[in-house]
Scaffold this motif. Structure first.
Motif, PDB file in Angstrom:
ATOM      1  N   PHE A  76      20.620  -8.481  16.581  1.00 39.24           N
ATOM      2  CA  PHE A  76      21.803  -7.624  16.557  1.00 39.24           C
ATOM      3  C   PHE A  76      22.887  -8.299  15.732  1.00 39.24           C
ATOM      4  O   PHE A  76      23.406  -9.345  16.137  1.00 39.24           O
ATOM      5  N   GLY A  77      23.204  -7.716  14.577  1.00 38.54           N
ATOM      6  CA  GLY A  77      24.252  -8.282  13.739  1.00 38.54           C
ATOM      7  C   GLY A  77      23.997  -9.723  13.360  1.00 38.54           C
ATOM      8  O   GLY A  77      24.928 -10.535  13.296  1.00 38.54           O
ATOM      9  N   GLY A  78      22.731 -10.051  13.122  1.00 40.93           N
ATOM     10  CA  GLY A  78      22.389 -11.413  12.749  1.00 40.93           C
ATOM     11  C   GLY A  78      22.223 -12.368  13.911  1.00 40.93           C
ATOM     12  O   GLY A  78      21.897 -13.541  13.714  1.00 40.93           O
ATOM     13  N   GLU A  79      22.423 -11.874  15.132  1.00 39.29           N
ATOM     14  CA  GLU A  79      22.292 -12.717  16.324  1.00 39.29           C
ATOM     15  C   GLU A  79      21.042 -12.327  17.113  1.00 39.29           C
ATOM     16  O   GLU A  79      20.755 -11.145  17.300  1.00 39.29           O
ATOM     17  N   THR A  80      20.291 -13.331  17.553  1.00 35.65           N
ATOM     18  CA  THR A  80      19.103 -13.075  18.363  1.00 35.65           C
ATOM     19  C   THR A  80      19.491 -12.961  19.825  1.00 35.65           C
ATOM     20  O   THR A  80      20.124 -13.856  20.382  1.00 35.65           O
ATOM     21  N   VAL A  81      19.115 -11.842  20.434  1.00 33.49           N
ATOM     22  CA  VAL A  81      19.402 -11.593  21.846  1.00 33.49           C
ATOM     23  C   VAL A  81      18.097 -11.654  22.621  1.00 33.49           C
ATOM     24  O   VAL A  81      17.147 -10.939  22.311  1.00 33.49           O
ATOM     25  N   ARG A  82      18.025 -12.534  23.621  1.00 30.82           N
ATOM     26  CA  ARG A  82      16.840 -12.699  24.454  1.00 30.82           C
ATOM     27  C   ARG A  82      17.171 -12.264  25.867  1.00 30.82           C
ATOM     28  O   ARG A  82      18.067 -12.824  26.510  1.00 30.82           O
ATOM     29  N   ARG A  83      16.435 -11.249  26.356  1.00 30.81           N
ATOM     30  CA  ARG A  83      16.710 -10.715  27.685  1.00 30.81           C
ATOM     31  C   ARG A  83      15.402 -10.274  28.329  1.00 30.81           C
ATOM     32  O   ARG A  83      14.427  -9.974  27.622  1.00 30.81           O
ATOM     33  N   PRO A  84      15.357 -10.194  29.653  1.00 28.61           N
ATOM     34  CA  PRO A  84      14.122  -9.737  30.317  1.00 28.61           C
ATOM     35  C   PRO A  84      13.851  -8.261  30.035  1.00 28.61           C
ATOM     36  O   PRO A  84      14.775  -7.476  29.781  1.00 28.61           O
ATOM     37  N   LEU A  85      12.578  -7.893  30.088  1.00 23.42           N
ATOM     38  CA  LEU A  85      12.187  -6.509  29.814  1.00 23.42           C
ATOM     39  C   LEU A  85      12.962  -5.511  30.671  1.00 23.42           C
ATOM     40  O   LEU A  85      13.340  -4.429  30.201  1.00 23.42           O
ATOM     41  N   THR A  86      13.202  -5.850  31.924  1.00 26.66           N
ATOM     42  CA  THR A  86      13.886  -4.915  32.805  1.00 26.66           C
ATOM     43  C   THR A  86      15.313  -4.664  32.339  1.00 26.66           C
ATOM     44  O   THR A  86      15.823  -3.545  32.458  1.00 26.66           O
ATOM     45  N   ASP A  87      15.979  -5.662  31.784  1.00 28.18           N
ATOM     46  CA  ASP A  87      17.310  -5.454  31.220  1.00 28.18           C
ATOM     47  C   ASP A  87      17.279  -4.403  30.115  1.00 28.18           C
ATOM     48  O   ASP A  87      18.127  -3.516  30.048  1.00 28.18           O
ATOM     49  N   TRP A  88      16.306  -4.541  29.227  1.00 29.89           N
ATOM     50  CA  TRP A  88      16.201  -3.588  28.119  1.00 29.89           C
ATOM     51  C   TRP A  88      15.976  -2.173  28.651  1.00 29.89           C
ATOM     52  O   TRP A  88      16.516  -1.193  28.136  1.00 29.89           O
ATOM     53  N   HIS A  89      15.153  -2.077  29.679  1.00 34.95           N
ATOM     54  CA  HIS A  89      14.882  -0.776  30.271  1.00 34.95           C
ATOM     55  C   HIS A  89      16.153  -0.209  30.911  1.00 34.95           C
ATOM     56  O   HIS A  89      16.489   0.972  30.736  1.00 34.95           O
ATOM     57  N   LEU A  90      16.871  -1.036  31.639  1.00 43.44           N
ATOM     58  CA  LEU A  90      18.082  -0.570  32.306  1.00 43.44           C
ATOM     59  C   LEU A  90      19.149  -0.103  31.312  1.00 43.44           C
ATOM     60  O   LEU A  90      19.955   0.771  31.627  1.00 43.44           O
ATOM     61  N   GLU A  91      19.148  -0.683  30.118  1.00 42.04           N
ATOM     62  CA  GLU A  91      20.111  -0.259  29.104  1.00 42.04           C
ATOM     63  C   GLU A  91      19.962   1.223  28.774  1.00 42.04           C
ATOM     64  O   GLU A  91      20.947   1.916  28.526  1.00 42.04           O
ATOM     65  N   ILE A  92      18.718   1.711  28.778  1.00 43.14           N
ATOM     66  CA  ILE A  92      18.471   3.117  28.483  1.00 43.14           C
ATOM     67  C   ILE A  92      19.135   4.001  29.533  1.00 43.14           C
ATOM     68  O   ILE A  92      19.788   4.999  29.218  1.00 43.14           O
ATOM     69  N   HIS A  93      18.995   3.615  30.790  1.00 40.05           N
ATOM     70  CA  HIS A  93      19.558   4.402  31.881  1.00 40.05           C
ATOM     71  C   HIS A  93      21.083   4.282  31.893  1.00 40.05           C
ATOM     72  O   HIS A  93      21.793   5.274  32.079  1.00 40.05           O
ATOM     73  N   ALA A  94      21.582   3.072  31.653  1.00 39.97           N
ATOM     74  CA  ALA A  94      23.030   2.855  31.668  1.00 39.97           C
ATOM     75  C   ALA A  94      23.714   3.514  30.477  1.00 39.97           C
ATOM     76  O   ALA A  94      24.918   3.787  30.531  1.00 39.97           O
ATOM     77  N   ALA A  95      22.962   3.770  29.396  1.00 46.94           N
ATOM     78  CA  ALA A  95      23.544   4.441  28.237  1.00 46.94           C
ATOM     79  C   ALA A  95      23.854   5.905  28.525  1.00 46.94           C
ATOM     80  O   ALA A  95      24.564   6.554  27.757  1.00 46.94           O
TER      81      ALA A  95
END
Length: 339
Positions: A76-95
């Motif tokens: 993201f914008g040249g920065e590497t973001v490392r997060r658990p799979l569940t975080d990525w999934h929750l982002e969809i719902h929180a969006a």
């Protein structure tokens, strides 16, 4: 019809529903199944490393965590973001502003996931409260609804029921509104329906997926097939290519109390089997079909209670294997949710 509906904004969709005599729910709840071990993932991806989880209780550091805690990274914008799979999934719902609360249905490694969201996120994600529903032993993908039916009761408001093995960047509330319109225009009883979010894969790859027999115009789903040879799978021509509709792993149950209350009353062995599986009294492999949501969906489809909603602009990813996660790491951060 479905394409035209997805082009409308919320107010237009709400007005359309009101002309059909329906006042839709103002909010959704999300329940995400994150109970798997992730046996097809690289072990290095699942190690609970203090560098990735500095605020997690040190007692978990060095353990091989469950799939839901496996690390996925994106640029993201040249920065590497490392997060658990569940975080990525929750982002969809929180969006989705209309998603008001979140439940994580936990199985293997549930203590680590519960501690992570309890300690690190303080029981909330993007302002939404997180609840936990824990299975002591695998009891099937219908286990959360079965446990609620046997206990405090099933909710009467819409629930986004999501398999944590998949990611999709669809607008969940828009999908709910479009699905409600499709169901009502088909003459269905809305409280008895499931709105299944559909994705498309190239027909030549359809043997890798659970496919859906979908009427793309009306949204009516006639049935599902489990990983059949390509020649046995339905297809739709788009842009001069063949594509096959598949179940994305995310669906919206309009009224769980009505739909699953009726289903469990008709098939009481589903709840009994699920509860006995959790107590360790039965062998899971022998009874898996009974307690899978896919089995219920096949029955609902045959009764005209399943509606498939497809948004041409959505991105979908299966996270079932190491290779597929690597592909998703490259593609998903540029989706509409994370752009």
């Amino acid at each position: 019809m479905i394409d035209a509906l997805f082009a409308l904004d919320r107010e237009a969709l709400l007005e359309e529903l009101r002309t059909l005599g329906c006042e839709p729910a103002a909010t959704l709840s999300s329940m995400i199944l994150v109970g798997g071990k992730g046996t097809r993932l690289a072990e290095s991806r699942k190690v609970i490393d203090p560098g990735d989880y500095p605020r997690l209780d040190p007692s978990h550091h060095g353990q091989i965590g469950p799939k839901g805690m496996a690390i996925m990274e994106g640029e993201f914008g040249g920065e590497t973001v490392r997060r658990p799979l569940t975080d990525w999934h929750l982002e969809i719902h929180a969006a989705c502003p209309e998603v008001a609360d979140l439940t994580l249905a936990l199985g293997s490694g549930g203590d680590i996931i519960r501690d992570y969201y309890g300690q690190v996120h303080e029981g909330r994600f993007r302002g939404r409260p997180i609840e936990f529903l824990v299975e002591d032993k695998p009891a099937g993908t219908l286990a959360p609804f079965a446990k609620m039916f046997a206990g405090a009761g099933l909710p009467e408001t819409p629930v986004v029921y999501a398999n944590g093995d998949n990611l999709i960047d669809v607008d969940l509330y828009q999908a709910y509104l479009v699905g409600c319109i499709a169901a009502l225009k088909s003459g269905a009883i809305l409280d008895e329906c499931v709105i299944d979010i559909i994705s498309m894969v190239p027909w030549e790859l359809s043997h890798e997926c659970g496919t859906a027999d979908l009427d793309l115009d009306s949204g009516r789903l006639h049935g599902f097939r489990e990983k059949c040879p390509n020649e046995n799978n339905p297809w739709i021509e788009m842009g001069g290519r063949r594509f096959t509709p598949i179940n994305s792993g995310i669906a919206i149950v309009v009224n769980p109390s009505v739909l699953y209350g009726g289903y469990f009353a008709e098939y009481p062995e589903v709840v009994e089997t699920s509860l006995r599986l959790e107590r360790g009294e039965l062998d899971y492999k022998e009874h898996e079909v009974t307690v899978k949501y896919e089995t219920a969906y096949q029955i609902f489809a045959g009764r005209g209670q399943m509606f498939g909603i497809y948004d041409h602009g959505s991105y979908w990813a299966d996270l079932g294997t190491e290779e597929k996660i690597v592909a998703a790491e490259q593609a998903f951060p540029v989706s509409r949710i994370f752009a």
